[in-house]
Design a protein around this motif. Structure first.
Motif, short mmCIF file in Angstrom:
data_model
loop_
_atom_site.label_atom_id
_atom_site.label_comp_id
_atom_site.label_asym_id
_atom_site.label_seq_id
_atom_site.Cartn_x
_atom_site.Cartn_y
_atom_site.Cartn_z
N GLN A 228 0.59 -1.32 0.07
CA GLN A 228 -0.04 0.17 -0.11
C GLN A 228 0.90 1.37 0.02
N GLN A 229 2.24 1.08 0.15
CA GLN A 229 3.14 2.60 0.23
C GLN A 229 3.02 2.92 -1.33
N TRP A 230 2.95 4.35 -1.29
CA TRP A 230 2.99 5.22 -2.34
C TRP A 230 4.32 5.75 -2.61
N THR A 231 4.72 5.67 -3.84
CA THR A 231 6.15 6.15 -4.19
C THR A 231 6.25 7.69 -4.40
N ALA A 232 7.16 8.46 -4.34
CA ALA A 232 7.20 9.77 -4.78
C ALA A 232 6.81 10.04 -6.01
N ASP A 233 7.18 9.01 -6.99
CA ASP A 233 6.61 9.24 -8.47
C ASP A 233 5.07 9.22 -8.62
N SER A 234 4.39 8.14 -7.71
CA SER A 234 2.81 8.10 -7.80
C SER A 234 2.29 9.42 -7.21
N ILE A 235 2.95 9.58 -5.96
CA ILE A 235 2.28 10.94 -5.41
C ILE A 235 2.39 12.17 -6.35
N ARG A 236 3.64 12.37 -6.92
CA ARG A 236 3.60 13.37 -7.84
C ARG A 236 2.83 13.28 -8.88
N GLY A 237 2.73 12.20 -9.65
CA GLY A 237 1.48 12.15 -10.66
C GLY A 237 0.03 12.22 -10.25
N LEU A 238 -0.43 12.12 -9.06
CA LEU A 238 -1.39 12.29 -8.73
C LEU A 238 -1.75 13.92 -8.44
N MET A 239 -0.62 14.50 -7.90
CA MET A 239 -0.49 16.07 -7.45
C MET A 239 -0.87 16.68 -8.64
N LEU A 240 -0.53 16.12 -10.06
CA LEU A 240 -0.40 16.89 -11.32
C LEU A 240 -1.85 16.90 -11.86
N GLN A 241 -2.81 15.92 -11.40
CA GLN A 241 -4.00 16.07 -11.76
C GLN A 241 -4.96 17.23 -11.18
N PRO A 242 -5.62 17.80 -12.00
CA PRO A 242 -6.22 19.10 -11.47
C PRO A 242 -7.28 19.06 -10.66
#
Length: 160
Positions: A34-48
């Motif tokens: 269930q741990q999220w990577t920095a890349d997956s977090i960054r990708g979500l954050m780029l969603q409007p």
């Protein structure tokens, strides 16, 4: 990680430069996978539609929440608190902030998922008016020792 005595954490919006710190905190809060990577977090954050908020001190993040808001519905995507900062009301403060922010924009319903064996989180969500609306059998895999354990996921919602 602790706060200076007699100080409350400051609430702030997060951005993609916080992704590595968020991933580190997420790893302290959730077991693999269930741990999220920095890349997956960054990708979500780029969603409007995604918003991320943290409570912290200076640059340190004590806890954070990521949520998605579309039309009049929202979903809490993840909520992570540093183990030393749990049971201090900080998670509740993050959720309340998100709700207040979006009630102005006509938020009608908010959803989240939680592992059925996470009683502390379930109690927190119930205290905020969330109710269980569905169960997803064997939704989570949690590593307990060397043996993976399948745990149901509870879908909870709150209607305004």
């Amino acid at each position: 990680m602790s706060l200076p005595q007699n100080q409350s954490p400051i609430l702030r919006e997060l951005n993609t430069s916080d992704a590595a710190a968020m991933a580190s905190l997420h790893a302290l809060s959730f077991a693999e996978p269930q741990q999220w990577t920095a890349d997956s977090i960054r990708g979500l954050m780029l969603q409007p539609t995604t918003q991320s908020f943290a409570l912290g001190h200076n640059d340190a993040i004590l806890g954070f929440m990521m949520a998605s808001f579309v039309a009049n519905e929202a979903e809490i995507l993840t909520l992570a608190m540093h183990p030393e900062q749990r049971r201090k009301g900080y998670a509740k403060r993050l959720i309340k902030h998100f709700i207040q922010l979006h009630r102005i924009q006509k938020l009608q319903k908010i959803f989240l998922e939680v592992a059925a064996n996470n009683s502390a989180a379930i109690n927190l969500y119930r205290s905020l008016g969330f109710t269980i609306i569905a169960t997803r059998a064997n939704y989570y895999t949690q590593q307990i020792g060397i043996k993976p354990l399948k745990v149901d996921g509870l879908v909870m919602s709150k209607t305004f």
